[in-house]
Design a protein around this motif. Sequence first.
Motif, mmCIF file in Angstrom:
data_model
loop_
_atom_site.group_PDB
_atom_site.id
_atom_site.type_symbol
_atom_site.label_atom_id
_atom_site.label_comp_id
_atom_site.label_asym_id
_atom_site.label_seq_id
_atom_site.Cartn_x
_atom_site.Cartn_y
_atom_site.Cartn_z
ATOM 1 N N LEU A 1 0.834 -1.209 0.000
ATOM 2 C CA LEU A 1 0.000 0.000 0.000
ATOM 3 C C LEU A 1 0.870 1.260 0.000
ATOM 4 O O LEU A 1 0.558 2.237 -0.681
ATOM 5 C CB LEU A 1 -0.942 -0.016 1.215
ATOM 6 C CG LEU A 1 -2.020 -1.096 1.181
ATOM 7 C CD1 LEU A 1 -2.791 -1.136 2.499
ATOM 8 C CD2 LEU A 1 -2.980 -0.865 0.020
ATOM 9 N N ARG B 1 0.855 4.024 -3.125
ATOM 10 C CA ARG B 1 0.467 5.403 -2.808
ATOM 11 C C ARG B 1 1.544 6.405 -3.229
ATOM 12 O O ARG B 1 1.307 7.617 -3.178
ATOM 13 C CB ARG B 1 0.172 5.532 -1.304
ATOM 14 C CG ARG B 1 -1.175 4.953 -0.953
ATOM 15 C CD ARG B 1 -1.419 4.788 0.521
ATOM 16 N NE ARG B 1 -2.735 4.180 0.745
ATOM 17 C CZ ARG B 1 -3.108 3.575 1.852
ATOM 18 N NH1 ARG B 1 -2.276 3.479 2.860
ATOM 19 N NH2 ARG B 1 -4.313 3.057 1.947
ATOM 20 N N ASP C 1 -10.233 -1.762 -6.915
ATOM 21 C CA ASP C 1 -10.455 -1.140 -5.595
ATOM 22 C C ASP C 1 -9.228 -0.376 -5.102
ATOM 23 O O ASP C 1 -9.337 0.481 -4.224
ATOM 24 C CB ASP C 1 -10.820 -2.202 -4.556
ATOM 25 C CG ASP C 1 -12.283 -2.601 -4.676
ATOM 26 O OD1 ASP C 1 -12.998 -1.944 -5.442
ATOM 27 O OD2 ASP C 1 -12.687 -3.567 -4.008
ATOM 28 N N VAL D 1 -7.653 1.815 -6.534
ATOM 29 C CA VAL D 1 -7.633 3.220 -6.979
ATOM 30 C C VAL D 1 -7.903 4.169 -5.813
ATOM 31 O O VAL D 1 -7.163 5.119 -5.578
ATOM 32 C CB VAL D 1 -8.658 3.450 -8.107
ATOM 33 C CG1 VAL D 1 -8.743 4.927 -8.450
ATOM 34 C CG2 VAL D 1 -8.245 2.662 -9.334
ATOM 35 N N PHE D 2 -8.964 3.876 -5.081
ATOM 36 C CA PHE D 2 -9.275 4.771 -3.971
ATOM 37 C C PHE D 2 -8.385 4.506 -2.757
ATOM 38 O O PHE D 2 -8.125 5.405 -1.962
ATOM 39 C CB PHE D 2 -10.755 4.667 -3.601
ATOM 40 C CG PHE D 2 -11.655 5.204 -4.676
ATOM 41 C CD1 PHE D 2 -11.372 6.403 -5.289
ATOM 42 C CD2 PHE D 2 -12.780 4.499 -5.080
ATOM 43 C CE1 PHE D 2 -12.182 6.906 -6.296
ATOM 44 C CE2 PHE D 2 -13.591 4.995 -6.084
ATOM 45 C CZ PHE D 2 -13.293 6.195 -6.692
ATOM 46 N N ARG D 3 -7.926 3.271 -2.633
ATOM 47 C CA ARG D 3 -6.994 2.980 -1.534
ATOM 48 C C ARG D 3 -5.702 3.764 -1.725
ATOM 49 O O ARG D 3 -5.019 4.092 -0.768
ATOM 50 C CB ARG D 3 -6.654 1.489 -1.486
ATOM 51 C CG ARG D 3 -7.791 0.629 -1.004
ATOM 52 C CD ARG D 3 -7.281 -0.633 -0.347
ATOM 53 N NE ARG D 3 -7.008 -0.370 1.056
ATOM 54 C CZ ARG D 3 -6.737 -1.315 1.941
ATOM 55 N NH1 ARG D 3 -6.690 -2.564 1.570
ATOM 56 N NH2 ARG D 3 -6.496 -1.020 3.204
ATOM 57 N N ALA D 4 -5.394 4.051 -2.999
ATOM 58 C CA ALA D 4 -4.136 4.748 -3.294
ATOM 59 C C ALA D 4 -4.135 6.181 -2.768
ATOM 60 O O ALA D 4 -3.084 6.799 -2.647
ATOM 61 C CB ALA D 4 -3.892 4.746 -4.793
ATOM 62 N N ILE D 5 -5.321 6.712 -2.470
ATOM 63 C CA ILE D 5 -5.363 8.071 -1.911
ATOM 64 C C ILE D 5 -4.628 8.088 -0.575
ATOM 65 O O ILE D 5 -3.858 8.988 -0.285
ATOM 66 C CB ILE D 5 -6.829 8.539 -1.725
ATOM 67 C CG1 ILE D 5 -7.501 8.660 -3.091
ATOM 68 C CG2 ILE D 5 -6.875 9.857 -0.967
ATOM 69 C CD1 ILE D 5 -8.981 8.969 -3.006
ATOM 70 N N GLY D 6 -4.895 7.060 0.209
ATOM 71 C CA GLY D 6 -4.186 6.948 1.484
ATOM 72 C C GLY D 6 -4.736 7.882 2.544
ATOM 73 O O GLY D 6 -5.406 8.868 2.239
#
Lengths: 205, 169
Positions: B21, B25, B40, B42-47
């Motif tokens: 992760l 990111r 999924d 994609v939004f996890r990459a915002i962090g």
Amino acid sequence: MAAVLRLMIPTKESVDPDDRQLVETIRGGDADAFELLVRRKTSKVYALCYRIIGNAEDAKDISQLVFLKLWENLGKYDAQYAFDTWLYRMVTNVAIDFMRNRQSRENAVNSNLRLVKTSSDPEQGVIVQRKEIETVFHEVSSVLSPKQKTIFVMNQMDDMPSSEIAKVLGCRESTVRNHLFNARKAMQQQLEKRFPEYSRLWRQR
Amino acid sequence: MISCRDFRAGFTAATADPKMLEHVRGCDLCLDHAAAIDPDIVFRAIGGGELVPPGGVDAFVDDVMRQVRVRSAANVVNVPSRFSWRKLSAAAAMAAGVTGAALVYHYERGTRVIPPPVTDRPAVVANLTTKPVVETYESENATIVEVPASEPGGAQVVMIFDESLPSDL
């Protein structure tokens, strides 16, 4: 030798008190200790507020409100629980309340708006633009309930496990998982409507 | 942070590995690669991480502490609230209980409203007395007002204002 020894002995200034110790000091009436606690938690609290609320100024106001509530309710903190869990509960409660009030104000205005992206070329492969992701997230997540969004942010962005989220929100773990499932589903539908170029990612799955 | 090669070799859908992760990111190319495997991400990459509020941390902390001092000065802080919903609900429950008990008590005793006894005797007539009639009156300090009669031959009303007059006149 004496100088070396002095360096090895931890002095009062060199040891950061943990959160529980700080809280005890604040309860003793030390406002400076509270300032230290605010300074320590500001970036984390603000980040969580910003992810949930999606607006920098509102997130700042809500973060300040959280710290004022913290100051007023510090006497209620039970030191046998993790301080961050207690603090996050306060953050999520205040942020969810704010979102509910804002949603009721905005629903009437935004119900018919749909963001249309014109720059994408459907023939080309999707290149994920990091800068756009946050914009897309705020647009797409606007359909989630405040609680769903809070859970999604804590799980997907803060990497908090469902068991920890359940502790923060004071609900069952199955409830958290259920909210997560529904949030993902709703966001996929919104992606399809508003950002078809991103939703193709999901269709490829 | 792990290398891009390690990331691509080790990335799997729905990963919760902090190293993976952390990498996704911070690396745009690997984010594209990961999104093709697990959308999924994609939004996890915002962090989550940490963000600095507008104006900076120092200004933010100063604002908070200023408000804390204002509240402390206003004696709002640390004053235990006397109002509590629990206390209010307990008081309401007690009041309801006492009222209910009183109603049941009176119902079971058959308490009725008893009308006052009716008697055949006429009501007592007020004992009216006749005051002496003043036919002439002279005084240097008195003010005498004659009210004209409403009809010819009707009663003439004369008002005399004099402190030296007896009180019952």
